[in-house]
Design a protein around this motif. Structure first.
Motif, PDB file in Angstrom:
ATOM      1  N   THR A   1       4.422  10.877   0.331  1.00 40.53           N
ATOM      2  CA  THR A   1       3.377   9.968  -0.129  1.00 40.53           C
ATOM      3  C   THR A   1       3.438   9.884  -1.646  1.00 40.53           C
ATOM      4  OG1 THR A   1       1.953  10.549   1.739  1.00 40.53           O
ATOM      5  CG2 THR A   1       0.902   9.494  -0.151  1.00 40.53           C
TER       6      THR A   1
ATOM      7  N   VAL B   1      14.582   3.358  -3.055  1.00 39.01           N
ATOM      8  CA  VAL B   1      13.198   2.893  -3.125  1.00 39.01           C
ATOM      9  C   VAL B   1      13.103   1.816  -4.202  1.00 39.01           C
ATOM     10  CG1 VAL B   1      10.814   3.521  -3.661  1.00 39.01           C
ATOM     11  CG2 VAL B   1      12.244   5.061  -2.292  1.00 39.01           C
TER      12      VAL B   1
ATOM     13  N   ALA C   1       1.913   4.580  -1.435  1.00 40.30           N
ATOM     14  CA  ALA C   1       2.989   4.247  -0.498  1.00 40.30           C
ATOM     15  C   ALA C   1       3.407   5.501   0.252  1.00 40.30           C
ATOM     16  CB  ALA C   1       4.180   3.658  -1.240  1.00 40.30           C
ATOM     17  N   SER C   2       3.919   5.310   1.460  1.00 40.00           N
ATOM     18  CA  SER C   2       4.381   6.421   2.293  1.00 40.00           C
ATOM     19  C   SER C   2       5.770   6.103   2.821  1.00 40.00           C
ATOM     20  CB  SER C   2       3.412   6.669   3.455  1.00 40.00           C
ATOM     21  OG  SER C   2       2.148   7.078   2.970  1.00 40.00           O
ATOM     22  N   ILE C   3       6.648   7.129   2.828  1.00 39.86           N
ATOM     23  CA  ILE C   3       7.998   6.989   3.371  1.00 39.86           C
ATOM     24  C   ILE C   3       8.193   8.112   4.384  1.00 39.86           C
ATOM     25  CG2 ILE C   3      10.452   6.873   2.835  1.00 39.86           C
ATOM     26  CD1 ILE C   3       9.670   6.204  -0.050  1.00 39.86           C
TER      27      ILE C   3
ATOM     28  N   VAL D   1       8.037  -0.516  -2.059  1.00 42.93           N
ATOM     29  CA  VAL D   1       6.690  -0.036  -2.311  1.00 42.93           C
ATOM     30  C   VAL D   1       6.083  -0.921  -3.396  1.00 42.93           C
ATOM     31  CG1 VAL D   1       7.176   2.331  -1.614  1.00 42.93           C
ATOM     32  CG2 VAL D   1       7.478   1.669  -4.002  1.00 42.93           C
TER      33      VAL D   1
ATOM     34  N   VAL E   1       1.710   4.032  -7.247  1.00 45.47           N
ATOM     35  CA  VAL E   1       3.122   3.784  -7.551  1.00 45.47           C
ATOM     36  C   VAL E   1       3.263   3.104  -8.910  1.00 45.47           C
ATOM     37  CG1 VAL E   1       5.143   2.454  -6.836  1.00 45.47           C
ATOM     38  CG2 VAL E   1       3.765   3.662  -5.126  1.00 45.47           C
TER      39      VAL E   1
END
Length: 673
Positions: free
Chosen positions: A199, A228, A158-160, A152, A203
């Protein structure tokens, strides 16, 4: 229940709501004559309707496990129970076991989904009841493992995505492994429990680490961990200007930080593409040294044997997966003085006219300039010479009172890297010599044109103009007329008198002034006569082309009238054809028309795609000139009607041209000619 003494002294036992547990033997006891004990017993049996005590309508076994479908039924007399699945009677086998209060399914599979019927009946009473039970097999969640760490980017969202399968569809939750913080309620974090999407808003570096995704449904839960990594955008920490001496080695160093460590390269701002890592050419080498621990990269551009062309702005470019950063720095290449920008020319003066002599020295650092003249003498003690500025540009103002000042002046430029000299000559300018020769090239009753041989001059003081004086014989030069021509233009006079003797003399002019008169010439104009031949204007080539199929615009230059004004023109045009390499005139196709007061004329009613020959003669009181001639061809016939031109023009005047074009519209154009 209760007892009640009735009017006939009998005792009755009443049951308001008979319950199953009230079944049994009841005895009525009495005493007669105070001594005789009497009793009578009665047995009460209860009949209980079929009742479902524990038989939920929806039951949820777990895939792969044994599961009893509950159906506890009560009745009096006791009921019999059997099971049906999809209308078929179930019997005990390897998959089903019928217990007293349940149907046990061994090793539940998804195919065991469906409606099971628990059927109870009492033979003595004939009562029958069915209980449909919906069985839905639940499947424990299985979470899809992540293939690797997720990157990210700092300062961005950011999205995971966590993916899992199960029945019913699982709900998702996320925690950060180190802190065990539930991210559903954390700042900057959002968790979609239905889709498993995590989300992260804005970040930051602290968001790096291990995260755990957990998927949960009624059958159980499953989780997976993911690492991450926070990518930190490159930032250029240092890119300093650099200075090098010409021919020495130059080095530009750029330090950049980022995670992962960025790649660093350089670009000269005058180039489109950056330098590639490694050897760019024989002189330029780029190296980039990333440090995975500190996240810093040191880029170095080394230039051996620096040239002046290497001087300028350079751009450091740092890139990683998070983006790029750019910063400009300057490489200064110092060099000794150079006079490359100075033109190699002499300076001129005359008649004690002040003159400026300038010297421009390129150098880094800037040069200091001093002057000498006459082979090394200082200018400091001469009041006729003044110096303005001492570098990198300097100017001498010279007042040349005598010929001593027409000499060589030396500009001496110096800096820390050397000294250079440049000589500039101050020359005394003079007027041109006499015109060497004047020869009559063309003469008419009223005009004359000369060919002249000009005097030789210095290229820096060329002849700019020629002046002629002319007079009639018998007149003095004080009565003469003057005419000046720019060099290179026709040397011609007009408005002379016919049959008159003239005397001519010529002088050349340059920047200094007008030279002496010379090239004396006498000429007598001829008698009046008919005009000169008109020159028809056409395009280059064997013949001209008309834009129209039925018309042609004839234009010409006004010829000399030779003493009498031109009163008209006569034009003759005929159809021609090319036969065996020769143009032949077609019989009975010629037309003649007279024109007055014009220098252009439209020939109309022509045939399309046809060659024509046109002859034009000028006329004055003494007759017709020789004819000027030309050939032209009309265009192919087009759809519609050719423009109809109405022209009103006088020689040298203004023409208003009305054009009516009929096709799909009508247009009026006004053209100034």
């Amino acid at each position: 229940m209760y007892t009640e003494l009735l009017q006939d002294n009998s005792l009755s036992l009443f049951f308001n709501s008979l319950q199953e547990q009230q079944a049994g033997k009841y005895t009525c006891r009495a005493t007669y004559a105070n001594s005789i004990q009497l009793h009578k017993s009665v047995t009460i049996d209860t009949i209980v309707a079929i009742t479902w005590d524990n038989a939920p309508l929806n039951q949820y076994p777990i895939l792969g496990k044994d599961f009893p479908i509950q159906c506890k039924v009560r009745a009096r007399p006791s009921p019999s129970v059997d099971w049906l699945y999809n209308g078929e009677l179930i019997k005990t086998n390897d998959h089903y076991i019928i217990d007293t209060y349940a149907l046990k399914i061994k090793n539940v599979q998804e195919s065991d989904d469906g409606i099971y019927t628990c059927r109870a009946y009492v033979l003595t009473t004939g009562e029958l009841k069915e209980r449909p039970i919906r069985v839905e097999v639940h499947i424990r969640p299985t979470v899809k493992e992540f293939s690797g760490p997720v990157d990210v980017i700092e300062d961005k969202d950011a999205s995971i995505q966590c993916k899992a399968h199960g029945k019913p569809p699982p709900k998702f939750s996320w925690v950060k492994s180190l802190t065990h913080q539930n991210l559903s309620h954390a700042d900057r974090f959002e968790v979609d429990p239905d889709t498993g999407l995590l989300t992260i808003r804005n970040v930051n570096r602290e968001d790096a680490g291990e995260y755990q995704c957990t998927a949960t449904n009624l059958a159980g839960r499953a989780n997976t961990n993911i690492q991450v990594n926070v990518i930190v955008k490159p930032k250029i920490m240092e890119f300093l200007n650099s200075t090098v001496v010409q021919e020495k080695e130059a080095s530009l160093v750029c330090k950049a930080f980022g995670k992962p460590p960025p790649q660093v390269t350089f670009r000269k701002l005058t180039n489109d593409q950056p330098y590639a890592e490694g050897a760019h050419d024989d002189r330029i080498i780029l190296t980039s040294s990333p440090n995975d621990i500190t996240g810093e990269t040191v880029g170095r551009l080394t230039i051996s044997k620096s040239l002046r062309s290497d001087d300028g702005l350079y751009e450091c470019i740092a890139k990683n997966a998070g983006g790029e950063a750019r910063l400009n720095g300057h490489l200064t290449v110092e060099f000794p003085p150079s006079f490359a920008l100075m033109p190699n020319i002499s300076k001129w003066s005359w008649e004690q006219k002040p003159v400026n002599i300038s010297c421009i020295a390129e150098s880094i650092p800037n040069a200091t300039i001093r002057w000498t003249f006459r082979g090394g003498q200082s200018i400091d003690n001469d009041n006729m010479i003044k110096q303005l500025d001492n570098g990198p540009q300097s100017t001498l103002t010279i007042l040349p009172l005598d010929k001593r000042y027409y000499t060589t002046y030396t500009c001496i430029a110096s800096n820390a890297h050397g000294t250079r000299e440049r000589n500039i000559e101050l020359r005394e300018g003079t007027k041109p010599g006499e015109v060497q020769q004047a020869k009559m090239a063309e003469i008419t009753a009223t005009t004359i044109r000369f060919d002249l041989v000009l005097p030789s001059t210095d290229p820096d003081l060329p002849v700019k103009a020629i002046t002629v004086q002319y007079k009639e014989q018998g007149q003095t030069w004080m009565q003469a007329k003057n005419m000046t021509w720019t060099v290179g233009f026709p040397y011609g006079l007009k408005d002379l008198k016919p049959q008159t003797s003239y005397e001519f003399r010529f002088a050349a002019r340059n920047m200094v002034g007008l030279g002496n008169w010379g090239a004396y010439h006498e000429e007598t104009t001829p008698v009046k006569t008919f005009p000169n031949e008109p020159k028809i204007k056409t395009s280059s080539g064997e013949y001209d082309s008309s834009k129209f199929s039925n018309q042609y615009e004839l234009t010409w230059a006004m010829p000399d009238d030779n003493g009498e004004p031109i009163d008209m023109y006569q034009v003759k045009y005929c159809q021609i054809k090319h036969v065996s390499g020769v143009w032949e005139e077609l019989r009975d196709t010629c037309r003649t028309e007279k024109i007055q007061g014009r220098l252009r004329y439209w020939l109309k009613n022509l045939n399309s795609e046809t060659f024509y020959k046109v002859e034009l003669m000028a006329h004055n009181a003494l007759g017709f000139s020789k004819p000027g001639s030309a050939k032209f061809k009309t265009a192919r016939e087009s759809v519609g009607i050719e423009p109809d031109y109405k022209v009103d023009i006088s020689a040298g005047g203004t023409c208003k041209l009305a054009v009516t074009a009929i096709a799909t519209a009508i247009t009026i154009l006004f053209l100034a000619i």
